[in-house]
Design a protein around this motif. Sequence first.
Motif, PDB file in Angstrom:
ATOM      1  N   VAL A 142       0.786  -1.307  -0.068  1.00 26.68           N
ATOM      2  CA  VAL A 142      -0.125   0.000   0.019  1.00 26.68           C
ATOM      3  C   VAL A 142       0.871   1.174  -0.125  1.00 26.68           C
ATOM      4  O   VAL A 142       0.645   2.183  -0.649  1.00 26.68           O
ATOM      5  CB  VAL A 142      -1.068   0.009   1.283  1.00 26.68           C
ATOM      6  N   LEU A 143       1.870   1.248   0.779  1.00 28.89           N
ATOM      7  CA  LEU A 143       2.752   2.387   0.779  1.00 28.89           C
ATOM      8  C   LEU A 143       3.591   2.643  -0.364  1.00 28.89           C
ATOM      9  O   LEU A 143       3.613   3.814  -0.615  1.00 28.89           O
ATOM     10  CB  LEU A 143       3.795   2.230   2.216  1.00 28.89           C
ATOM     11  N   GLU A 144       4.048   1.611  -1.072  1.00 27.02           N
ATOM     12  CA  GLU A 144       4.383   1.850  -2.561  1.00 27.02           C
ATOM     13  C   GLU A 144       3.381   1.946  -3.354  1.00 27.02           C
ATOM     14  O   GLU A 144       3.929   3.090  -4.340  1.00 27.02           O
ATOM     15  CB  GLU A 144       5.016   0.207  -2.864  1.00 27.02           C
ATOM     16  N   ALA A 145       2.281   1.721  -3.380  1.00 27.71           N
ATOM     17  CA  ALA A 145       1.544   2.304  -4.288  1.00 27.71           C
ATOM     18  C   ALA A 145       1.143   3.784  -3.851  1.00 27.71           C
ATOM     19  O   ALA A 145       0.943   4.687  -4.822  1.00 27.71           O
ATOM     20  CB  ALA A 145       0.089   1.578  -4.031  1.00 27.71           C
ATOM     21  N   ILE A 146       1.289   4.177  -2.610  1.00 23.68           N
ATOM     22  CA  ILE A 146       1.019   5.701  -2.542  1.00 23.68           C
ATOM     23  C   ILE A 146       2.355   6.426  -3.196  1.00 23.68           C
ATOM     24  O   ILE A 146       2.210   7.548  -3.786  1.00 23.68           O
ATOM     25  CB  ILE A 146       1.161   5.777  -1.043  1.00 23.68           C
ATOM     26  N   PHE A 147       3.556   5.862  -3.160  1.00 25.17           N
ATOM     27  CA  PHE A 147       4.527   6.557  -3.688  1.00 25.17           C
ATOM     28  C   PHE A 147       4.239   6.606  -5.221  1.00 25.17           C
ATOM     29  O   PHE A 147       4.416   7.741  -5.860  1.00 25.17           O
ATOM     30  CB  PHE A 147       5.876   6.021  -3.363  1.00 25.17           C
ATOM     31  N   GLU A 148       3.909   5.683  -5.880  1.00 28.41           N
ATOM     32  CA  GLU A 148       3.383   5.718  -7.250  1.00 28.41           C
ATOM     33  C   GLU A 148       2.463   6.683  -7.677  1.00 28.41           C
ATOM     34  O   GLU A 148       2.481   7.287  -8.700  1.00 28.41           O
ATOM     35  CB  GLU A 148       3.030   4.032  -7.863  1.00 28.41           C
ATOM     36  N   ARG A 149       1.503   6.905  -6.929  1.00 33.37           N
ATOM     37  CA  ARG A 149       0.658   7.774  -7.296  1.00 33.37           C
ATOM     38  C   ARG A 149       0.909   9.182  -6.798  1.00 33.37           C
ATOM     39  O   ARG A 149       0.384  10.072  -7.699  1.00 33.37           O
ATOM     40  CB  ARG A 149      -0.837   7.139  -6.703  1.00 33.37           C
ATOM     41  N   HIS A 150       1.552   9.419  -5.775  1.00 27.89           N
ATOM     42  CA  HIS A 150       1.568  10.795  -5.180  1.00 27.89           C
ATOM     43  C   HIS A 150       3.197  11.121  -4.922  1.00 27.89           C
ATOM     44  O   HIS A 150       3.583  11.829  -4.197  1.00 27.89           O
ATOM     45  CB  HIS A 150       1.010  10.713  -3.803  1.00 27.89           C
ATOM     46  N   GLY A 151       3.911  10.193  -5.601  1.00 27.18           N
ATOM     47  CA  GLY A 151       5.479  10.604  -5.514  1.00 27.18           C
ATOM     48  C   GLY A 151       6.006  12.155  -5.656  1.00 27.18           C
ATOM     49  O   GLY A 151       6.998  12.461  -5.193  1.00 27.18           O
TER      50      GLY A 151
END
Length: 200
Positions: A50-59
């Motif tokens: 989930v935290l990886e996905a947050i970076f991908e979307r909001h990096g």
Amino acid sequence: EVSVLLEQLCALLGKVSPGARPTADEVARVPALQDALHPSVHLLQQLWGVLEAIFERHGGDSRVMEKLCRCYKHTSRNTAQGPFRGDFRSLVPRLLPQVTGWFERQPHSCFLYVANVCLRGYHDAPELLPTFRETFARMSAVVFRLLSAAPTAIPDNPDVVDDFFELCSTVLRLHPALLAESELLLSSFQCGCAALCIQH
């Protein structure tokens, strides 16, 4: 909003603090508790994707990335003392390459800070030295590229400058060979001299 959710997660990761590891009786009743990690470390493991996905979307959003990095920082601090001391160390070989890769794509200063937190907390773990060496070298390369890209790059990136030299200070204090005996020394010195001449 994702930053609000990350703040709530950070508060949870930083405050959960069991007083003791499971007893023999508790392990007998629930065998899965035998090698139980601190609950905050376990939760981070469960939320890794989930935290990886947050970076991908909001990096590209520095505010969201700051909140994301606080989750790691507060978990490290929460597990620094007490019966679960050191449990966060099990995440470092996975976390630092991840954060370094993020920094190479989006050079937010908070990623430098996460590296500093890990180095300060686990510098005495010899098995982590190769990870620290690679992280410092790769992050330094990003910083040098960023700060040499334009005449105004240093004053335009004050947080990166501050956190990078804070990381350098930690390296020199705890593992000086990572800087003093590498090709990074000259570039770091030149970068520092350039920063001395600029108000930021």
